[in-house]
Design a protein around this motif. Sequence first.
Motif, PDB file in Angstrom:
ATOM      1  N   MET A 296       0.857  -1.289  -0.061  1.00 43.07           N
ATOM      2  CA  MET A 296      -0.032   0.047  -0.037  1.00 43.07           C
ATOM      3  C   MET A 296       0.813   1.185   0.094  1.00 43.07           C
ATOM      4  O   MET A 296       0.639   2.360  -0.827  1.00 43.07           O
ATOM      5  CB  MET A 296      -0.976  -0.060   1.413  1.00 43.07           C
ATOM      6  CG  MET A 296      -1.983   1.113   1.104  1.00 43.07           C
ATOM      7  SD  MET A 296      -2.781   1.559   2.609  1.00 43.07           S
ATOM      8  CE  MET A 296      -1.792   3.052   2.846  1.00 43.07           C
ATOM      9  N   TYR A 297       1.741   1.359   0.913  1.00 45.03           N
ATOM     10  CA  TYR A 297       2.827   2.377   0.888  1.00 45.03           C
ATOM     11  C   TYR A 297       3.696   2.465  -0.533  1.00 45.03           C
ATOM     12  O   TYR A 297       3.592   3.686  -0.974  1.00 45.03           O
ATOM     13  CB  TYR A 297       3.588   2.349   2.166  1.00 45.03           C
ATOM     14  CG  TYR A 297       3.202   2.461   3.363  1.00 45.03           C
ATOM     15  CD1 TYR A 297       2.673   3.666   3.559  1.00 45.03           C
ATOM     16  CD2 TYR A 297       2.964   1.462   4.229  1.00 45.03           C
ATOM     17  CE1 TYR A 297       1.865   3.862   5.089  1.00 45.03           C
ATOM     18  CE2 TYR A 297       2.546   1.545   5.711  1.00 45.03           C
ATOM     19  CZ  TYR A 297       1.990   2.859   5.952  1.00 45.03           C
ATOM     20  OH  TYR A 297       1.474   2.994   7.127  1.00 45.03           O
ATOM     21  N   ALA A 298       3.797   1.609  -1.229  1.00 41.66           N
ATOM     22  CA  ALA A 298       4.445   1.857  -2.368  1.00 41.66           C
ATOM     23  C   ALA A 298       3.484   2.354  -3.431  1.00 41.66           C
ATOM     24  O   ALA A 298       3.739   3.427  -4.174  1.00 41.66           O
ATOM     25  CB  ALA A 298       4.974   0.331  -3.100  1.00 41.66           C
ATOM     26  N   ALA A 299       2.344   1.956  -3.599  1.00 39.10           N
ATOM     27  CA  ALA A 299       1.157   2.336  -4.337  1.00 39.10           C
ATOM     28  C   ALA A 299       0.960   3.933  -4.019  1.00 39.10           C
ATOM     29  O   ALA A 299       1.021   4.773  -4.952  1.00 39.10           O
ATOM     30  CB  ALA A 299      -0.094   1.786  -4.036  1.00 39.10           C
ATOM     31  N   PHE A 300       0.858   4.238  -2.769  1.00 40.09           N
ATOM     32  CA  PHE A 300       0.854   5.611  -2.152  1.00 40.09           C
ATOM     33  C   PHE A 300       1.943   6.717  -2.775  1.00 40.09           C
ATOM     34  O   PHE A 300       1.798   7.658  -3.344  1.00 40.09           O
ATOM     35  CB  PHE A 300       0.653   5.837  -0.751  1.00 40.09           C
ATOM     36  CG  PHE A 300       0.049   7.206  -0.390  1.00 40.09           C
ATOM     37  CD1 PHE A 300      -1.042   7.573  -0.387  1.00 40.09           C
ATOM     38  CD2 PHE A 300       1.139   8.302   0.220  1.00 40.09           C
ATOM     39  CE1 PHE A 300      -1.354   8.931   0.126  1.00 40.09           C
ATOM     40  CE2 PHE A 300       0.821   9.221   0.801  1.00 40.09           C
ATOM     41  CZ  PHE A 300      -0.604   9.808   0.448  1.00 40.09           C
ATOM     42  N   ALA A 301       3.268   6.042  -2.669  1.00 42.67           N
ATOM     43  CA  ALA A 301       4.323   6.770  -3.178  1.00 42.67           C
ATOM     44  C   ALA A 301       4.284   7.003  -4.508  1.00 42.67           C
ATOM     45  O   ALA A 301       4.873   8.002  -5.245  1.00 42.67           O
ATOM     46  CB  ALA A 301       5.437   5.937  -2.667  1.00 42.67           C
ATOM     47  N   ALA A 302       3.681   6.055  -5.164  1.00 42.89           N
ATOM     48  CA  ALA A 302       3.854   6.060  -6.818  1.00 42.89           C
ATOM     49  C   ALA A 302       2.826   7.210  -7.207  1.00 42.89           C
ATOM     50  O   ALA A 302       2.353   7.282  -8.423  1.00 42.89           O
ATOM     51  CB  ALA A 302       3.785   4.706  -7.422  1.00 42.89           C
ATOM     52  N   GLY A 303       1.666   7.659  -6.090  1.00 41.77           N
ATOM     53  CA  GLY A 303       0.707   8.381  -6.574  1.00 41.77           C
ATOM     54  C   GLY A 303      -0.470   7.537  -6.982  1.00 41.77           C
ATOM     55  O   GLY A 303      -1.191   7.973  -7.790  1.00 41.77           O
ATOM     56  N   ASP A 304      -0.278   6.226  -6.954  1.00 41.07           N
ATOM     57  CA  ASP A 304      -1.494   5.194  -7.370  1.00 41.07           C
ATOM     58  C   ASP A 304      -2.439   5.207  -6.380  1.00 41.07           C
ATOM     59  O   ASP A 304      -2.550   3.914  -5.841  1.00 41.07           O
ATOM     60  CB  ASP A 304      -0.845   3.857  -7.851  1.00 41.07           C
ATOM     61  CG  ASP A 304      -1.669   2.946  -8.260  1.00 41.07           C
ATOM     62  OD1 ASP A 304      -2.825   3.379  -8.768  1.00 41.07           O
ATOM     63  OD2 ASP A 304      -1.244   1.804  -8.493  1.00 41.07           O
ATOM     64  N   ILE A 305      -3.342   6.123  -6.396  1.00 40.61           N
ATOM     65  CA  ILE A 305      -4.467   6.084  -5.359  1.00 40.61           C
ATOM     66  C   ILE A 305      -5.628   5.336  -5.850  1.00 40.61           C
ATOM     67  O   ILE A 305      -6.063   4.379  -4.746  1.00 40.61           O
ATOM     68  CB  ILE A 305      -5.161   7.671  -5.375  1.00 40.61           C
ATOM     69  CG1 ILE A 305      -4.067   8.528  -4.948  1.00 40.61           C
ATOM     70  CG2 ILE A 305      -6.344   7.452  -4.588  1.00 40.61           C
ATOM     71  CD1 ILE A 305      -3.457   8.290  -3.539  1.00 40.61           C
ATOM     72  N   PRO A 306      -5.907   4.686  -7.183  1.00 39.06           N
ATOM     73  CA  PRO A 306      -6.704   3.804  -7.191  1.00 39.06           C
ATOM     74  C   PRO A 306      -6.287   2.282  -6.995  1.00 39.06           C
ATOM     75  O   PRO A 306      -6.682   1.692  -6.238  1.00 39.06           O
ATOM     76  CB  PRO A 306      -6.665   3.544  -9.087  1.00 39.06           C
ATOM     77  CG  PRO A 306      -6.577   5.148  -9.457  1.00 39.06           C
ATOM     78  CD  PRO A 306      -5.676   5.586  -8.378  1.00 39.06           C
ATOM     79  N   GLY A 307      -4.800   2.094  -6.923  1.00 45.62           N
ATOM     80  CA  GLY A 307      -4.061   1.010  -6.380  1.00 45.62           C
ATOM     81  C   GLY A 307      -4.349   1.017  -5.007  1.00 45.62           C
ATOM     82  O   GLY A 307      -4.451  -0.133  -4.412  1.00 45.62           O
ATOM     83  N   VAL A 308      -4.286   1.894  -4.190  1.00 43.58           N
ATOM     84  CA  VAL A 308      -4.235   2.167  -2.706  1.00 43.58           C
ATOM     85  C   VAL A 308      -5.717   1.743  -2.505  1.00 43.58           C
ATOM     86  O   VAL A 308      -5.979   0.919  -1.517  1.00 43.58           O
ATOM     87  CB  VAL A 308      -4.003   3.469  -2.184  1.00 43.58           C
ATOM     88  CG1 VAL A 308      -4.429   3.534  -0.674  1.00 43.58           C
ATOM     89  CG2 VAL A 308      -2.512   3.873  -2.398  1.00 43.58           C
ATOM     90  N   LEU A 309      -6.734   2.232  -3.255  1.00 41.49           N
ATOM     91  CA  LEU A 309      -7.979   2.118  -2.867  1.00 41.49           C
ATOM     92  C   LEU A 309      -8.600   0.463  -3.282  1.00 41.49           C
ATOM     93  O   LEU A 309      -9.103  -0.128  -2.474  1.00 41.49           O
ATOM     94  CB  LEU A 309      -9.113   2.852  -3.749  1.00 41.49           C
ATOM     95  CG  LEU A 309      -8.847   4.468  -3.328  1.00 41.49           C
ATOM     96  CD1 LEU A 309      -9.764   5.177  -4.274  1.00 41.49           C
ATOM     97  CD2 LEU A 309      -9.289   4.762  -1.919  1.00 41.49           C
ATOM     98  N   ALA A 310      -7.798   0.112  -4.092  1.00 37.90           N
ATOM     99  CA  ALA A 310      -7.905  -1.482  -4.424  1.00 37.90           C
ATOM    100  C   ALA A 310      -7.609  -2.378  -3.420  1.00 37.90           C
ATOM    101  O   ALA A 310      -8.091  -3.390  -3.092  1.00 37.90           O
ATOM    102  CB  ALA A 310      -7.373  -1.685  -5.702  1.00 37.90           C
TER     103      ALA A 310
END
Length: 134
Positions: free
Chosen positions: A1-15
């Motif tokens: 989750m932290y990796a997705a957040f760091a990449a700006g991948d909010i859809p990935g975080v929400l998933a």
Amino acid sequence: MYAAFAAGDIPGVLALLADDVVWNEAEGNKLADRSPYVGPQAVLEGVFERLAQDFAEFSVEIDMILDEGDLVVTQGRYHAKARGSEVEIHPRIASFWTVRNGKIAAFQQHVDTLILSKAIGEPDLSGAVIQPQV
């Protein structure tokens, strides 16, 4: 989750959030006004979108992860720059995560909310009595 957040991948975080995730911001945090947020859409609108309004830059550095089955505790720092004031902050954080069936079912934030408030220019609350959420 932290990796997705760091990449700006909010859809990935929400998933990664369970459909019925219960997300709590720290008491005293401006974003705690709607806690608990239930469901990924509520987290997106109530936390992530509002966070982007207050901070031009925002990242999370995690330096410790404790895994106890369904409970995960993380410790680290936020690194952020407030919009308008350009104030930079680096408060220590601790977060408690509950994981169920591979998805995040619950989140509880712990952070020095006075640092967050001062960075975005909220009024000084020293001397105020703030009731805990029930």
